[in-house]
Design a protein around this motif. Structure first.
Motif, PDB file in Angstrom:
ATOM      1  N   VAL A  85       0.982   4.226  -2.996  1.00 36.48           N
ATOM      2  CA  VAL A  85       0.584   5.670  -2.641  1.00 36.48           C
ATOM      3  C   VAL A  85       1.961   6.443  -3.028  1.00 36.48           C
ATOM      4  O   VAL A  85       1.821   7.560  -3.722  1.00 36.48           O
ATOM      5  CB  VAL A  85       0.506   5.651  -1.393  1.00 36.48           C
ATOM      6  N   SER A  86       3.095   5.876  -2.706  1.00 43.48           N
ATOM      7  CA  SER A  86       4.410   6.572  -3.043  1.00 43.48           C
ATOM      8  C   SER A  86       4.448   6.682  -4.570  1.00 43.48           C
ATOM      9  O   SER A  86       4.723   7.758  -5.293  1.00 43.48           O
ATOM     10  CB  SER A  86       5.730   6.069  -2.581  1.00 43.48           C
TER      11      SER A  86
ATOM     12  N   GLY B  70       1.582   8.838  -5.976  1.00 45.31           N
ATOM     13  CA  GLY B  70       1.148   9.927  -5.355  1.00 45.31           C
ATOM     14  C   GLY B  70       2.356  11.004  -5.783  1.00 45.31           C
ATOM     15  O   GLY B  70       2.166  11.992  -6.299  1.00 45.31           O
TER      16      GLY B  70
ATOM     17  N   GLY C  96       0.900  -1.115   0.140  1.00 49.32           N
ATOM     18  CA  GLY C  96      -0.021  -0.016   0.025  1.00 49.32           C
ATOM     19  C   GLY C  96       0.897   1.109  -0.170  1.00 49.32           C
ATOM     20  O   GLY C  96       0.611   2.153  -0.678  1.00 49.32           O
ATOM     21  N   LEU C  97       1.977   1.226   0.769  1.00 46.72           N
ATOM     22  CA  LEU C  97       2.666   2.572   0.932  1.00 46.72           C
ATOM     23  C   LEU C  97       3.529   2.595  -0.391  1.00 46.72           C
ATOM     24  O   LEU C  97       3.672   3.737  -0.776  1.00 46.72           O
ATOM     25  CB  LEU C  97       3.784   2.209   2.026  1.00 46.72           C
TER      26      LEU C  97
END
Length: 198
Positions: A24-25, A28, A20-21
């Protein structure tokens, strides 16, 4: 005696937040931020975002940010380049002031500039014989431009005053009146010279 059972977290519980991280990174910061920054750059600074290209008669002549190697004596000379005027190889010479190779290069350039402009070596500004830190500095000092006026006026059959006027028109003052020094963009100056006398 009680037996201690060690709790082992399931692999999915560890992988899920990591994936997930990463997503997102990636989305994003890798996609969203880059797209917004590029879009704002194009909107607010369209010329600079596209390389500050100079176009004449639907032909790109160069960029106002990148020096060119003008060999023809009918043009103003650019500052020497340790990167051979290649924007993909930005660099200074990295030679120390005491390095004999640097001293020899500077002496050779002094002789060439002095002969080309029929002046003494001690009259030559340092920016005509030393490379900039980037290797593609598009500017020279007003003094370096002024030194070349007589040669260009003679070779182009122009009056000295005509060439001086062009230099003055293309002399940029200090940034915000405070930062840096007065300077002349060599490519823009030479293009203006061609417009006056092709």
């Amino acid at each position: 005696m009680k037996s201690s059972v060690q709790y082992v977290e399931p692999r999915s519980a560890i992988l899920r937040p990591a994936i997930g991280l990463s997503l997102v990174s990636l989305l994003g910061f890798g996609l969203l931020y880059s797209s917004v920054a590029t879009g704002l750059g194009q909107l607010l600074f369209p010329v600079q975002s596209n390389g500050s290209l100079i176009e004449k008669s639907q032909r790109i002549e160069g960029s106002s940010l990148v020096a060119q190697n003008f060999q023809n004596p009918r043009y103003f000379m650019s500052r020497p380049s340790a990167a051979n005027y290649d924007p993909m190889a930005l660099s200074g010479s990295n030679l120390a002031v005491t390095n004999p190779d640097l001293k020899n290069k500077i002496e050779q350039r002094l002789v060439e500039v002095a002969q080309q402009n029929h002046i003494a070596k001690n009259q030559i500004p340092s920016d005509l014989v030393t490379a900039s830190g980037s290797g593609i500095d598009p500017h020279i000092s007003p003094e370096a431009a002024q030194l070349q006026v007589e040669r260009i006026a003679q070779l182009r059959h122009l009056s000295t005053q005509q060439v001086i006027d062009i230099v003055h028109q293309h002399t940029e003052s200090k940034q915000f009146g405070l930062l840096g020094q007065a300077r002349v963009n060599v490519l823009e100056l030479n293009l203006a010279l061609d417009q006056l006398h092709p």
